[in-house]
Motif scaffolding. Structure first.
Motif, PDB file in Angstrom:
ATOM      1  N   THR A   1       0.791  -1.232   0.000  1.00  0.00           N
ATOM      2  CA  THR A   1       0.000   0.000   0.000  1.00  0.00           C
ATOM      3  C   THR A   1       0.823   1.281   0.000  1.00  0.00           C
ATOM      4  N   SER A   2       2.115   1.208   0.338  1.00  0.00           N
ATOM      5  CA  SER A   2       2.885   2.438   0.548  1.00  0.00           C
ATOM      6  C   SER A   2       3.859   2.774  -0.573  1.00  0.00           C
ATOM      7  N   THR A   3       4.193   1.825  -1.425  1.00  0.00           N
ATOM      8  CA  THR A   3       5.072   2.142  -2.556  1.00  0.00           C
ATOM      9  C   THR A   3       4.321   3.013  -3.553  1.00  0.00           C
ATOM     10  N   PRO A   4       4.993   3.946  -4.203  1.00  0.00           N
ATOM     11  CA  PRO A   4       4.305   4.762  -5.212  1.00  0.00           C
ATOM     12  C   PRO A   4       3.621   3.905  -6.276  1.00  0.00           C
ATOM     13  N   ASP A   5       4.286   2.837  -6.698  1.00  0.00           N
ATOM     14  CA  ASP A   5       3.702   1.891  -7.653  1.00  0.00           C
ATOM     15  C   ASP A   5       3.066   0.750  -6.859  1.00  0.00           C
ATOM     16  N   LYS A   6       1.756   0.738  -6.782  1.00  0.00           N
ATOM     17  CA  LYS A   6       1.058  -0.256  -5.960  1.00  0.00           C
ATOM     18  C   LYS A   6       1.121  -1.662  -6.546  1.00  0.00           C
ATOM     19  N   MET A   7       1.613  -1.787  -7.787  1.00  0.00           N
ATOM     20  CA  MET A   7       1.747  -3.101  -8.409  1.00  0.00           C
ATOM     21  C   MET A   7       3.152  -3.667  -8.268  1.00  0.00           C
ATOM     22  N   LEU A   8       4.041  -2.961  -7.597  1.00  0.00           N
ATOM     23  CA  LEU A   8       5.449  -3.345  -7.552  1.00  0.00           C
ATOM     24  C   LEU A   8       5.650  -4.783  -7.094  1.00  0.00           C
TER      25      LEU A   8
ATOM     26  N   TRP B   1      12.919   2.787  -1.471  1.00  0.00           N
ATOM     27  CA  TRP B   1      12.715   1.337  -1.326  1.00  0.00           C
ATOM     28  C   TRP B   1      12.049   0.736  -2.552  1.00  0.00           C
ATOM     29  N   GLN B   2      11.207   1.516  -3.218  1.00  0.00           N
ATOM     30  CA  GLN B   2      10.631   1.020  -4.475  1.00  0.00           C
ATOM     31  C   GLN B   2      11.736   0.794  -5.501  1.00  0.00           C
ATOM     32  N   ASN B   3      12.734   1.654  -5.505  1.00  0.00           N
ATOM     33  CA  ASN B   3      13.857   1.498  -6.415  1.00  0.00           C
ATOM     34  C   ASN B   3      14.754   0.333  -5.996  1.00  0.00           C
ATOM     35  N   SER B   4      14.859   0.095  -4.689  1.00  0.00           N
ATOM     36  CA  SER B   4      15.763  -0.934  -4.176  1.00  0.00           C
ATOM     37  C   SER B   4      15.239  -2.349  -4.367  1.00  0.00           C
ATOM     38  N   LEU B   5      13.947  -2.540  -4.167  1.00  0.00           N
ATOM     39  CA  LEU B   5      13.408  -3.900  -4.134  1.00  0.00           C
ATOM     40  C   LEU B   5      13.706  -4.705  -5.394  1.00  0.00           C
ATOM     41  N   PRO B   6      13.562  -4.156  -6.596  1.00  0.00           N
ATOM     42  CA  PRO B   6      13.901  -4.968  -7.782  1.00  0.00           C
ATOM     43  C   PRO B   6      15.341  -5.456  -7.790  1.00  0.00           C
ATOM     44  N   TYR B   7      16.280  -4.660  -7.276  1.00  0.00           N
ATOM     45  CA  TYR B   7      17.677  -5.106  -7.183  1.00  0.00           C
ATOM     46  C   TYR B   7      17.798  -6.301  -6.246  1.00  0.00           C
ATOM     47  N   HIS B   8      17.092  -6.242  -5.128  1.00  0.00           N
ATOM     48  CA  HIS B   8      17.144  -7.334  -4.164  1.00  0.00           C
ATOM     49  C   HIS B   8      16.553  -8.610  -4.760  1.00  0.00           C
ATOM     50  N   VAL B   9      15.429  -8.462  -5.431  1.00  0.00           N
ATOM     51  CA  VAL B   9      14.775  -9.651  -5.994  1.00  0.00           C
ATOM     52  C   VAL B   9      15.644 -10.274  -7.084  1.00  0.00           C
ATOM     53  N   LEU B  10      16.283  -9.454  -7.910  1.00  0.00           N
ATOM     54  CA  LEU B  10      17.201  -9.984  -8.915  1.00  0.00           C
ATOM     55  C   LEU B  10      18.378 -10.695  -8.253  1.00  0.00           C
ATOM     56  N   PHE B  11      18.927 -10.111  -7.204  1.00  0.00           N
ATOM     57  CA  PHE B  11      20.019 -10.738  -6.449  1.00  0.00           C
ATOM     58  C   PHE B  11      19.569 -12.100  -5.927  1.00  0.00           C
ATOM     59  N   PHE B  12      18.375 -12.143  -5.334  1.00  0.00           N
ATOM     60  CA  PHE B  12      17.864 -13.403  -4.789  1.00  0.00           C
ATOM     61  C   PHE B  12      17.584 -14.418  -5.884  1.00  0.00           C
ATOM     62  N   TYR B  13      17.041 -13.946  -7.009  1.00  0.00           N
ATOM     63  CA  TYR B  13      16.740 -14.859  -8.110  1.00  0.00           C
ATOM     64  C   TYR B  13      17.999 -15.580  -8.579  1.00  0.00           C
ATOM     65  N   ASN B  14      19.106 -14.850  -8.669  1.00  0.00           N
ATOM     66  CA  ASN B  14      20.360 -15.469  -9.103  1.00  0.00           C
ATOM     67  C   ASN B  14      20.851 -16.511  -8.103  1.00  0.00           C
TER      68      ASN B  14
END
Length: 296
Positions: free
Chosen positions: A78-85, A273-286
């Motif tokens: 609910t708090s990220t600017p992009d609610k679909m993130l 944090w909206q900018n950070s989360l995709p980096y974390h998920v990519l790191f975890f995916y690898n």
């Protein structure tokens, strides 16, 4: 004729939008009984579209995503600017994302003075088993990762350090890597507020006390090195917690502990944090891919 064309276009647009919503991640609200605190808490669970519509019934990896202080379990939705993130990331990486409750100041640890605040026990002994029993998960460390922001960043590191048998990787975004609040770049009024909150949680108004040091991630470098988990640390250069993140980074470097460390422009904000989360998920995916724990 023009009206007819516009009508057909409008119908086509509606059908296309309906099709897009039909193939989007699903959000569950999971009730998790807590015997440790004699109550029930909720967790938000994002299931990727491929999970919902899968015919092969594959088991999925899980990211536990923790909220910050003064927050609750739905904050990441609910708090990220992009609610679909979060939903989009779940779909992109075929990943179940679980957002459990940590209360406004639970710190994802078991309070030594407040029996009603046992969030380490809650996450480890109640949330994770409930998720694994409810969904098709890869129910071992090779398919389980954890991250969070601020208080949740400390919580993700703290839980993974203390329970390396449960996680293969951990991350922190703007995390309070040292619970010694005298090291935060904060105002006097905020300092007093933190002192009162930490006294209720840890039983002391002294930021330099042994109990504060004992629970601080920055003092757990030996355990981090021993565990060998994949780690990503991320903090904005204008964040009031940047100094404690840099301190952990330097200690890890000194002890030759492999980790990813990221600083970029930004403050303690949802935009960061909206900018950070995709980096974390990519790191975890690898990491998950290396473990053979991804779903194609």
């Amino acid at each position: 004729m023009l009206c007819s064309k516009n009508y057909r276009f409008a119908l086509l647009l509606i059908f296309n939008l309906a099709g897009l919503s039909a193939f989007a991640a699903k959000v569950d609200s999971l009730e998790v009984p807590s015997a440790s605190m004699n109550k029930s808490y909720k967790a938000a669970v994002v299931l990727p579209d491929s999970y919902v519509n899968s015919k092969n019934k594959a088991a999925y990896p899980v990211l536990y995503l923790l909220h910050g202080a003064s927050g609750h379990f739905r904050n990441w939705l609910t708090s990220t600017p992009d609610k679909m993130l979060v939903k989009n990331l779940a779909d992109q990486y075929n990943l179940i994302i679980v957002m459990p409750e940590g209360e406004v100041y639970g710190w994802y640890l078991d309070s030594p003075v407040n029996p009603e605040s046992k969030f380490e026990t809650h996450i480890i002994n109640e949330v994770i088993p409930k998720v694994d029993a409810t969904y098709r998960t890869i129910a071992n460390k090779n398919g389980r990762v954890i991250s969070g922001l601020s208080m949740g960043g400390h919580g993700a590191m703290y839980l993974s350090i203390r329970h390396p048998e449960l996680f293969c990787a951990a991350g922190t975004m703007s995390g309070a890597m040292d619970m010694n609040w005298s090291k935060f770049r904060i105002s006097e009024s905020y300092y007093q507020s933190l002192r009162d909150r930490f006294q209720k949680l840890l039983g002391t108004p002294d930021p330099n006390s042994e109990i504060v040091a004992k629970h601080s991630v920055v003092n757990m470098v030996e355990a981090i090195k021993k565990n060998g988990l994949a780690i990503v640390i991320d903090c904005g250069v204008d964040d009031f917690l940047i100094d404690v993140n840099r301190e952990l980074h330097q200690r890890l470097l000194y002890n030759q502990v492999p980790h990813d460390y990221i600083e970029r422009p930004g403050e303690h904000t949802w935009e960061y944090w909206q900018n950070s989360l995709p980096y974390h998920v990519l790191f975890f995916y690898n990491v998950l891919k290396k473990n053979g724990s991804t779903v194609n």
